[in-house]
Each structure stands twice: as C-alpha cells, then as structure tokens.
Design an enzyme around this catalytic site. Sequence first.
Site, PDB file in Angstrom:
ATOM      1  N   SER A 184       0.719  -1.128  -0.166  1.00 48.11           N
ATOM      2  CA  SER A 184       0.063  -0.188  -0.175  1.00 48.11           C
ATOM      3  C   SER A 184       0.838   1.491   0.032  1.00 48.11           C
ATOM      4  CB  SER A 184      -1.006   0.076   1.267  1.00 48.11           C
ATOM      5  OG  SER A 184      -1.860  -1.113   1.317  1.00 48.11           O
ATOM      6  N   HIS A 214       0.649   4.669   4.269  1.00 43.92           N
ATOM      7  CA  HIS A 214       0.039   5.262   3.051  1.00 43.92           C
ATOM      8  C   HIS A 214       0.359   6.738   2.967  1.00 43.92           C
ATOM      9  CE1 HIS A 214      -3.772   2.319   3.244  1.00 43.92           C
ATOM     10  NE2 HIS A 214      -2.553   1.780   3.157  1.00 43.92           N
TER      11      HIS A 214
END
Length: 241
Positions: free
Chosen positions: A142, A188
């Site tokens: 991610s 993220h």
Amino acid sequence: MHCVDCVAEAAQALPTSRTALGGVRHEGRPIVTLTLIGLCVVSFVLQLVVPGWTTRWLFQPLAGFVEPWRFLTAAFLHSPGQYLHIVFNMVALWFVGPTLENTLGRARYITLYLMSAVGGSVGSVLLATATDSWFTTSVGASGAVFGLFGAILVVSKRLGGDVRGILVLIGINLALGFVMSNIAWQAHVGGLVTGALLAAAYAYAPPARRRLVAILAPVALGALLLVATLLTYASIGAFSS
C-alpha cells in the site's frame, strides 16, 4: 531474408522514442509492473506455504531499527488471511503502474516504486510515537501504491491533465485508513509524500538535466528519509539501549 545480426543492428540504429517527460518509450507489455505484481504474488504464496515467511520480512517500527531491510521487504507481503488485501493492491498497481512506467521510463519508475515502499515504512516510524504504534506490525504494498498515486497526480498535473478523479481516488483511500481498523494509514501517508516528491523532481526537471536529476533526486530524498528516521529513533533512545 535477413540475418539475425542484421535485424539487431538495424533496430539499434533506429532513433530512441521518448515520452513528454523524457522516458524511453517501450512498446509491448509493462515489464516492470508485471514483475512487481509477480514478486508480490510469489511472496504471497510463500507466506501460505512456508512457516515464518511473513514474520521474517514484515515491518515493525522497532524491528526496523535492528533489521533495516524490513523497510522494503514488507512491501512484498500481504495479509495471509485476507485475500482481498493483495487483490486490491495489485489491481491498484495495475491501474496506475503502466502509465507511469511508460511516461517516466523503467528506471525512474522502479526507483520511484521502491523508494515509495521505503517511504511508507519511514512514515510508520515517524508517526509511531504519536500513534503509539512502535510494536505494531504491518505488511502490504500500500505504501508503494500510494506513492504511485502521488506520482500520477504530479505527472498528470505537469502534463496538463484533469486531476480531479485522481484527487478523489487518493482522498477516498486515505479516508478508509482512518475509519477502518487494521490499516496502516501511516504507511499510506509516507508513501504518498515520498512518491509525490520524487515524481515532482522527475516531472519538473529541465529537459537538459533530466538524467542528472534522475540520479540526484533519489539520493537526496533517500538521505532525507534516512536522517528523519535516525532522528526519530534517537528521540526514543534507541541508540543507547
């Protein structure tokens, strides 16, 4: 009839086609993106069949201090019990990866991906004290994928494209990290910032300096990530323990 050597020589004599940002244009499949997906899939299979494969390579802020390779290796792991985790990440990688691979060229693209992966782990370290997550483990591509999101935003903006859809995509995915459990939103954020910064260096470099920037920008950004990480470890007394 043409001999193999003659065909090869003729191909080398053809002028190199480049993209608007100076990347070498390659016809055919996006080899780098497919390779990254393949590595993640192979690693996921190993997670399922090899005991200890996940714990050997996953990331944890404190573990990263003594085993720094975890800053990168965790990006090739995914939650073994949640198949949608790897599916979503690989779909997202396929969604944005080929465009960046073609626009930036393979070398700059793979550098951006790997640095975004490391940047995601750095984000987890920098925010560990504020979120009390020094012992929290994480896996997944991610951080690297968010780096590609940041890069596609910058590149599209540089080329005069409409970035509203990309902003919505980034906003939704960032929001999910705050409203759903077991999502490393710190990675993220770290990956997104890293990817956007490196892409900005690539995209806005003067044409005559693109090759130089392609070397210096990752080095400078890598040094910045390293210093920030070491200072954070020093702030908790990691070097004196």
